[in-house]
Scaffold this motif. Structure first.
Motif, mmCIF file in Angstrom:
data_model
loop_
_atom_site.group_PDB
_atom_site.id
_atom_site.type_symbol
_atom_site.label_atom_id
_atom_site.label_comp_id
_atom_site.label_asym_id
_atom_site.label_seq_id
_atom_site.Cartn_x
_atom_site.Cartn_y
_atom_site.Cartn_z
ATOM 1 N N ASN A 1 -30.308 -24.758 23.947
ATOM 2 C CA ASN A 1 -29.954 -25.495 22.739
ATOM 3 C C ASN A 1 -31.092 -25.436 21.726
ATOM 4 O O ASN A 1 -32.039 -24.661 21.885
ATOM 5 C CB ASN A 1 -29.571 -26.943 23.089
ATOM 6 C CG ASN A 1 -30.686 -27.677 23.822
ATOM 7 O OD1 ASN A 1 -31.869 -27.516 23.512
ATOM 8 N ND2 ASN A 1 -30.318 -28.496 24.802
ATOM 9 N N SER A 2 -31.025 -26.267 20.694
ATOM 10 C CA SER A 2 -32.058 -26.250 19.653
ATOM 11 C C SER A 2 -33.460 -26.404 20.216
ATOM 12 O O SER A 2 -34.417 -25.776 19.740
ATOM 13 C CB SER A 2 -31.822 -27.388 18.642
ATOM 14 O OG SER A 2 -30.669 -27.202 17.888
ATOM 15 N N LEU A 3 -33.604 -27.265 21.220
ATOM 16 C CA LEU A 3 -34.930 -27.543 21.758
ATOM 17 C C LEU A 3 -35.540 -26.307 22.418
ATOM 18 O O LEU A 3 -36.746 -26.050 22.288
ATOM 19 C CB LEU A 3 -34.866 -28.692 22.768
ATOM 20 C CG LEU A 3 -34.698 -30.132 22.270
ATOM 21 C CD1 LEU A 3 -35.762 -30.496 21.249
ATOM 22 C CD2 LEU A 3 -33.323 -30.412 21.759
ATOM 23 N N HIS A 4 -34.734 -25.545 23.135
ATOM 24 C CA HIS A 4 -35.227 -24.316 23.762
ATOM 25 C C HIS A 4 -35.647 -23.295 22.700
ATOM 26 O O HIS A 4 -36.686 -22.641 22.830
ATOM 27 C CB HIS A 4 -34.146 -23.711 24.669
ATOM 28 C CG HIS A 4 -33.746 -24.603 25.804
ATOM 29 N ND1 HIS A 4 -32.733 -25.516 25.690
ATOM 30 C CD2 HIS A 4 -34.228 -24.721 27.063
ATOM 31 C CE1 HIS A 4 -32.596 -26.162 26.844
ATOM 32 N NE2 HIS A 4 -33.487 -25.701 27.690
ATOM 33 N N LEU A 5 -34.812 -23.168 21.666
ATOM 34 C CA LEU A 5 -35.145 -22.261 20.570
ATOM 35 C C LEU A 5 -36.458 -22.680 19.914
ATOM 36 O O LEU A 5 -37.334 -21.844 19.650
ATOM 37 C CB LEU A 5 -34.013 -22.269 19.535
ATOM 38 C CG LEU A 5 -34.262 -21.491 18.234
ATOM 39 C CD1 LEU A 5 -34.417 -20.005 18.498
ATOM 40 C CD2 LEU A 5 -33.119 -21.744 17.240
ATOM 41 N N LEU A 6 -36.619 -23.971 19.685
ATOM 42 C CA LEU A 6 -37.828 -24.472 19.045
ATOM 43 C C LEU A 6 -39.059 -24.280 19.926
ATOM 44 O O LEU A 6 -40.145 -23.941 19.439
ATOM 45 C CB LEU A 6 -37.648 -25.950 18.695
ATOM 46 C CG LEU A 6 -36.697 -26.229 17.529
ATOM 47 C CD1 LEU A 6 -36.233 -27.679 17.550
ATOM 48 C CD2 LEU A 6 -37.354 -25.898 16.195
ATOM 49 N N ASN A 7 -38.893 -24.486 21.222
ATOM 50 C CA ASN A 7 -40.017 -24.257 22.147
ATOM 51 C C ASN A 7 -40.500 -22.815 22.035
ATOM 52 O O ASN A 7 -41.694 -22.548 21.882
ATOM 53 C CB ASN A 7 -39.575 -24.567 23.583
ATOM 54 C CG ASN A 7 -40.689 -24.342 24.599
ATOM 55 O OD1 ASN A 7 -41.339 -23.304 24.631
ATOM 56 N ND2 ASN A 7 -40.898 -25.322 25.467
ATOM 57 N N ASP A 8 -39.558 -21.880 22.083
ATOM 58 C CA ASP A 8 -39.931 -20.465 21.999
ATOM 59 C C ASP A 8 -40.525 -20.130 20.635
ATOM 60 O O ASP A 8 -41.485 -19.352 20.536
ATOM 61 C CB ASP A 8 -38.706 -19.581 22.264
ATOM 62 C CG ASP A 8 -38.370 -19.487 23.742
ATOM 63 O OD1 ASP A 8 -38.903 -20.302 24.529
ATOM 64 O OD2 ASP A 8 -37.580 -18.604 24.125
#
Length: 328
Positions: free
Chosen positions: A58-65
């Motif tokens: 989700n957004s959080l995974h994208l932001l982490n990367d």
């Protein structure tokens, strides 16, 4: 420039939903290019969600990367994250356990790569007093785990009750030529009175105002489930789109730029607080189009308002199953 949680943000923000919520997802490397383009153009308010995409992407995974690759951008971005649903559903969970699970899960996925500047429950839990929900979030603010508290799809009375417990830094609502509810339900005037900025999601009405959806063949299977895209509703709503297209043609810009300019033209005007539209985009070219500042003149603003009055929007903003969660 507007100010949120003590940080300056550009007049137009960036909605992350489309990068992970659509199927197939935008490949992360392509998404990174779009995100960097948004930031370079001044869109430093980023809006994502725990439920924007599957639990593992989700957004959080994208932001982490993203922030792993571009750690220097972390301090440039004001990040607003929506959560507060029962996992895998659109059932609000605003009690202590639900808030704790959601906030801690978002923090875990981000893994310290970026602070959550604003956290907001995606919808108001009808079974939990808003004072209680805000109180639980206030504990996370006090602990320094989130920067501030936002509200989403919230009624005027609920905003007042929430603000009586803890400062509310932003109210996120759908606002566009196709969704003008906040003009009439006291949400805009209440936010103006309390000095709370409005974050306007879907300023392009889920793509209708881009001018790219001209027939049912242009719709995704998911879009066909939304009332405004169905049958006669869609055909009648295209008349409103065509009228906006004519305004854009006369102005020498795109209909999307007119639509975003119309929203921004009301920021700080009588009865309105600061309004920050957050159009989404999955490509660099779309970001560049949305971020180009195209002011709407008073004459054009009045013309658009007349169009809205004479060509009423057909169909609700959400499917029947979700309507009860709007302006809770």
């Amino acid at each position: 420039m507007a100010t949120l949680v003590g940080r300056s943000v550009g007049p137009t923000g960036f909605g992350l939903m489309g990068l992970t919520a659509r199927s197939p997802q935008t490949p992360y490397e392509e998404a990174f290019k779009t995100m960097r383009a948004a930031l370079a153009a001044g869109a430093n308010l980023w809006n994502g969600g725990e439920f924007y995409g599957p639990p593992q992407s989700n957004s959080l995974h994208l932001l982490n990367d993203y922030f792993t690759k571009y750690p220097e951008d972390a301090d440039k971005v004001v990040l607003s994250i929506k959560g507060g649903f029962v996992p895998g559903s659109f059932i609000p969970s605003g009690d202590k356990a639900g808030i704790k699970r959601s906030v801690e899960n978002c923090l875990k996925i981000l893994d310290g790569k970026k602070k959550i500047d604003i956290f907001e429950c995606g919808r108001v839990d009808p079974n939990v007093p808003i004072e209680e929900t805000v109180g639980h979030l206030a504990e996370f603010v006090k602990a320094g785990k989130i920067g501030g508290i936002g509200l989403s799809e919230t009624a005027a009375a609920t905003i007042r009750r929430a603000a009586s417990v803890h400062p509310i830094v932003a109210v996120e609502v759908e606002y566009s030529i196709f969704a003008t509810d906040i003009r009439h339900n006291e949400v805009a005037s209440t936010c103006a009175e309390l000095g709370i900025p409005i974050v306007a999601y879907s300023p392009l009405s889920r793509g209708l105002l881009t001018g790219k959806k001209t027939s049912p063949d242009d719709l995704t299977e998911a879009e066909k489930n939304w009332p405004r895209f169905q049958g006669e509703n869609f055909l009648k709503n295209l008349e409103l789109v065509k009228a906006i297209n004519k305004v854009a043609e006369k102005k020498g810009c795109t209909p999307a730029q007119v639509a975003i300019g119309w929203v921004k033209a009301q920021s700080g005007s009588a009865g309105f607080p600061t309004i920050i539209p957050i159009p989404g985009a999955t490509t660099v070219s779309r970001v560049e189009e949305n971020m180009k500042d195209v002011p709407v003149t008073s004459a054009e603003f009045n013309e658009i308002n007349k169009i809205i009055t004479t060509i009423p929007v057909q169909g609700g903003r959400y499917p029947k199953s979700l309507e009860h969660l709007c302006f809770g």
